[in-house]
Design a protein around this motif. Structure first.
Motif, PDB file in Angstrom:
ATOM      1  N   SER A   1     -18.216  -6.103  -9.857  1.00 55.36           N
ATOM      2  CA  SER A   1     -17.710  -7.472  -9.713  1.00 55.36           C
ATOM      3  C   SER A   1     -18.808  -8.495  -9.973  1.00 55.36           C
ATOM      4  N   ARG A   2     -20.021  -8.158  -9.557  1.00 55.45           N
ATOM      5  CA  ARG A   2     -21.141  -9.103  -9.688  1.00 55.45           C
ATOM      6  C   ARG A   2     -21.676  -9.171 -11.117  1.00 55.45           C
ATOM      7  N   HIS A   3     -21.780  -8.003 -11.767  1.00 56.84           N
ATOM      8  CA  HIS A   3     -22.444  -7.959 -13.075  1.00 56.84           C
ATOM      9  C   HIS A   3     -21.476  -7.825 -14.248  1.00 56.84           C
ATOM     10  N   PHE A   4     -20.263  -7.372 -13.985  1.00 59.53           N
ATOM     11  CA  PHE A   4     -19.276  -7.219 -15.063  1.00 59.53           C
ATOM     12  C   PHE A   4     -17.968  -7.916 -14.673  1.00 59.53           C
ATOM     13  N   PRO A   5     -18.005  -9.210 -14.368  1.00 59.67           N
ATOM     14  CA  PRO A   5     -16.786  -9.900 -13.912  1.00 59.67           C
ATOM     15  C   PRO A   5     -15.669  -9.879 -14.957  1.00 59.67           C
ATOM     16  N   ALA A   6     -16.040  -9.849 -16.236  1.00 54.76           N
ATOM     17  CA  ALA A   6     -15.033  -9.792 -17.300  1.00 54.76           C
ATOM     18  C   ALA A   6     -14.951  -8.399 -17.906  1.00 54.76           C
ATOM     19  N   GLY A   7     -15.563  -7.429 -17.240  1.00 51.59           N
ATOM     20  CA  GLY A   7     -15.594  -6.060 -17.774  1.00 51.59           C
ATOM     21  C   GLY A   7     -16.915  -5.786 -18.473  1.00 51.59           C
ATOM     22  N   ALA A   8     -17.343  -4.541 -18.422  1.00 53.91           N
ATOM     23  CA  ALA A   8     -18.595  -4.166 -19.076  1.00 53.91           C
ATOM     24  C   ALA A   8     -18.463  -4.271 -20.583  1.00 53.91           C
ATOM     25  N   ASP A   9     -19.497  -4.810 -21.222  1.00 50.99           N
ATOM     26  CA  ASP A   9     -19.565  -4.855 -22.684  1.00 50.99           C
ATOM     27  C   ASP A   9     -21.039  -4.827 -23.078  1.00 50.99           C
ATOM     28  N   ALA A  10     -21.294  -4.874 -24.366  1.00 59.77           N
ATOM     29  CA  ALA A  10     -22.673  -4.757 -24.847  1.00 59.77           C
ATOM     30  C   ALA A  10     -23.567  -5.850 -24.269  1.00 59.77           C
ATOM     31  N   SER A  11     -23.049  -7.051 -24.143  1.00 59.64           N
ATOM     32  CA  SER A  11     -23.850  -8.172 -23.657  1.00 59.64           C
ATOM     33  C   SER A  11     -24.166  -8.032 -22.174  1.00 59.64           C
TER      34      SER A  11
ATOM     35  N   ALA B   1     -19.223  12.724  -9.400  1.00 63.01           N
ATOM     36  CA  ALA B   1     -18.721  11.349  -9.433  1.00 63.01           C
ATOM     37  C   ALA B   1     -17.207  11.245  -9.275  1.00 63.01           C
ATOM     38  N   SER B   2     -16.470  12.222  -9.784  1.00 60.58           N
ATOM     39  CA  SER B   2     -15.001  12.111  -9.780  1.00 60.58           C
ATOM     40  C   SER B   2     -14.409  11.902  -8.390  1.00 60.58           C
ATOM     41  N   PRO B   3     -14.837  12.663  -7.364  1.00 58.21           N
ATOM     42  CA  PRO B   3     -14.272  12.418  -6.030  1.00 58.21           C
ATOM     43  C   PRO B   3     -14.572  11.008  -5.514  1.00 58.21           C
ATOM     44  N   LEU B   4     -15.726  10.461  -5.867  1.00 58.80           N
ATOM     45  CA  LEU B   4     -16.092   9.114  -5.426  1.00 58.80           C
ATOM     46  C   LEU B   4     -15.276   8.060  -6.163  1.00 58.80           C
ATOM     47  N   VAL B   5     -14.974   8.306  -7.427  1.00 61.18           N
ATOM     48  CA  VAL B   5     -14.102   7.404  -8.183  1.00 61.18           C
ATOM     49  C   VAL B   5     -12.691   7.445  -7.599  1.00 61.18           C
ATOM     50  N   ALA B   6     -12.205   8.654  -7.304  1.00 63.94           N
ATOM     51  CA  ALA B   6     -10.860   8.798  -6.729  1.00 63.94           C
ATOM     52  C   ALA B   6     -10.757   8.107  -5.377  1.00 63.94           C
ATOM     53  N   ALA B   7     -11.859   8.087  -4.620  1.00 67.22           N
ATOM     54  CA  ALA B   7     -11.858   7.461  -3.292  1.00 67.22           C
ATOM     55  C   ALA B   7     -12.093   5.956  -3.357  1.00 67.22           C
ATOM     56  N   GLY B   8     -12.368   5.423  -4.561  1.00 64.47           N
ATOM     57  CA  GLY B   8     -12.589   3.999  -4.716  1.00 64.47           C
ATOM     58  C   GLY B   8     -13.993   3.544  -4.389  1.00 64.47           C
ATOM     59  N   ARG B   9     -14.899   4.497  -4.142  1.00 65.41           N
ATOM     60  CA  ARG B   9     -16.273   4.129  -3.816  1.00 65.41           C
ATOM     61  C   ARG B   9     -17.093   3.825  -5.067  1.00 65.41           C
ATOM     62  N   LEU B  10     -16.666   4.364  -6.208  1.00 59.66           N
ATOM     63  CA  LEU B  10     -17.249   4.058  -7.511  1.00 59.66           C
ATOM     64  C   LEU B  10     -16.125   3.743  -8.476  1.00 59.66           C
ATOM     65  N   ILE B  11     -16.456   3.014  -9.517  1.00 58.10           N
ATOM     66  CA  ILE B  11     -15.503   2.808 -10.609  1.00 58.10           C
ATOM     67  C   ILE B  11     -16.134   3.312 -11.898  1.00 58.10           C
ATOM     68  N   GLU B  12     -15.307   3.824 -12.802  1.00 54.76           N
ATOM     69  CA  GLU B  12     -15.795   4.260 -14.109  1.00 54.76           C
ATOM     70  C   GLU B  12     -15.790   3.063 -15.046  1.00 54.76           C
ATOM     71  N   LEU B  13     -16.922   2.820 -15.693  1.00 51.54           N
ATOM     72  CA  LEU B  13     -17.044   1.657 -16.567  1.00 51.54           C
ATOM     73  C   LEU B  13     -16.249   1.860 -17.850  1.00 51.54           C
ATOM     74  N   PRO B  14     -15.629   0.760 -18.334  1.00 49.06           N
ATOM     75  CA  PRO B  14     -14.942   0.843 -19.622  1.00 49.06           C
ATOM     76  C   PRO B  14     -15.957   1.034 -20.735  1.00 49.06           C
ATOM     77  N   PRO B  15     -15.545   1.684 -21.817  1.00 52.63           N
ATOM     78  CA  PRO B  15     -14.186   2.150 -22.144  1.00 52.63           C
ATOM     79  C   PRO B  15     -13.890   3.567 -21.640  1.00 52.63           C
ATOM     80  N   GLN B  16     -14.512   3.980 -20.517  1.00 51.11           N
ATOM     81  CA  GLN B  16     -14.313   5.307 -19.929  1.00 51.11           C
ATOM     82  C   GLN B  16     -14.638   6.423 -20.932  1.00 51.11           C
ATOM     83  N   LYS B  17     -15.776   6.221 -21.597  1.00 50.76           N
ATOM     84  CA  LYS B  17     -16.282   7.189 -22.562  1.00 50.76           C
ATOM     85  C   LYS B  17     -17.092   8.244 -21.824  1.00 50.76           C
ATOM     86  N   ARG B  18     -16.755   9.509 -22.009  1.00 52.20           N
ATOM     87  CA  ARG B  18     -17.497  10.603 -21.378  1.00 52.20           C
ATOM     88  C   ARG B  18     -18.563  11.124 -22.358  1.00 52.20           C
ATOM     89  N   ILE B  19     -19.690  11.531 -21.798  1.00 53.81           N
ATOM     90  CA  ILE B  19     -20.793  12.100 -22.565  1.00 53.81           C
ATOM     91  C   ILE B  19     -20.928  13.573 -22.190  1.00 53.81           C
TER      92      ILE B  19
END
Length: 300
Positions: A177-187, A247-265
């Motif tokens: 919310s603090r650093h990506f208020p409009a969503g994560a992007d290159a900028s 990370a997945s259990p923490l994302v499911a619990a709402g403690r973390l969010i996956e950054l867009p575009p939800q690209k997995r490495i």
């Protein structure tokens, strides 16, 4: 002929980091260790250890340490098969020295270690290093086996594909919310603090390139611990790449969010081990391959 008692002293100092700790491991005095090392150096006409805190083997010292560790492993096998033989003074469960990356130790590798220990009673001496560099430990003889991302076989070793470890980019909801208020992007990724394991950790930069086509150099928190980096991410210090199983259990619990575009490495892992035909290495290899097949994605 090589003096194996003196070689054992050199290997103990290299392994333990000091003459005092080597003496305790061998059950002799520091003076005896020093005399054995000095005598071998004089006979060979070469310095085998650089004295310091810690003591480290020179290039030739490392080769001799690797040789004596292989001899010890073979000797352990022979003594186990022939009860009439008497083991040396440092006898006991043999510790197989293995290079492995921290993320594997925090996810799937403990299951393989437990299976190996249960079946053999053997011990493990784990050397933590980045998966892109563990194979070098095998090349120098520092370890007998390695979990590595390097698909090139090390000379004198067998290689087995293990599978794919997947990572996702995550941040705490408050940080996002603090650093990506409009969503994560290159900028915004260029400005937002980022977590990195160490100077060789390129996963975050790789994700930014593949997800956004961006080369970024943001502020960095250096955190050389898999769990520590995850905890720091949860605390809102920065965004990071985390293994999916953690990370997945923490994302499911709402403690973390996956950054867009939800690209997995995905990072492909391999098991490389010396070709020595000994039971402990065979059993460890079997355990590693079995658990990796169950826990990791296929290499394709």
């Amino acid at each position: 002929m090589l003096d194996y008692q003196a070689l054992a002293a050199v290997a103990a100092v290299a392994r333990e980091g000091s003459f005092e700790k080597a003496a305790a491991a061998l059950g002799v005095t520091p003076s005896a260790v020093s005399q054995r090392v000095k005598g071998l150096e004089e006979r060979l006409g070469a310095i085998l250890l650089t004295r310091g805190s810690p003591c480290r083997p020179t290039e030739i010292g490392a080769k001799l340490c690797a040789h004596v560790e292989r001899v010890r492993l073979i000797e352990t096998e022979v003594v186990g098969a022939l009860p009439g033989l008497t083991a040396g003074p440092d006898a006991g469960p043999y510790a197989v020295r293995v290079a492995v990356n921290a993320d594997s130790v925090s996810t799937w590798f403990p299951g393989a270690a437990a299976q190996f220990a249960t079946e053999t009673g053997g011990l493990l001496d784990l050397v933590l290093d980045d998966e892109a560099h563990t194979a070098e430990r095998l090349r120098t003889g520092d370890v007998l086996a390695a979990v590595t991302a390097d698909p090139a076989p090390v000379a004198g070793c067998r290689i087995h594909p293990l599978g794919i470890v997947e990572y996702l980019a995550v941040a705490s909801p408050a940080f996002a919310s603090r650093h990506f208020p409009a969503g994560a992007d290159a900028s915004s990724l260029q400005r937002a603090p980022m977590m990195r394991f160490d100077r060789r950790d390129e996963l975050q930069s790789r994700w930014a390139r593949e997800a956004w086509g961006a080369t970024i150099s943001p502020p960095i928190h250096w955190t050389p611990s898999t769990q520590g980096m995850l905890d720091m991410t949860l605390a809102g210090l920065g965004w990071s790449m985390a293994p999916v199983p953690l990370a997945s259990p923490l994302v499911a619990a709402g403690r973390l969010i996956e950054l867009p575009p939800q690209k997995r490495i995905g990072v492909a892992l391999y098991w490389q081990r010396t070709r020595l035909a000994v039971r402990l290495l065979d059993k460890l290899t079997q355990a590693v391959r079995t658990v990796a097949t169950q826990e990791l994605g296929p290499t394709g």
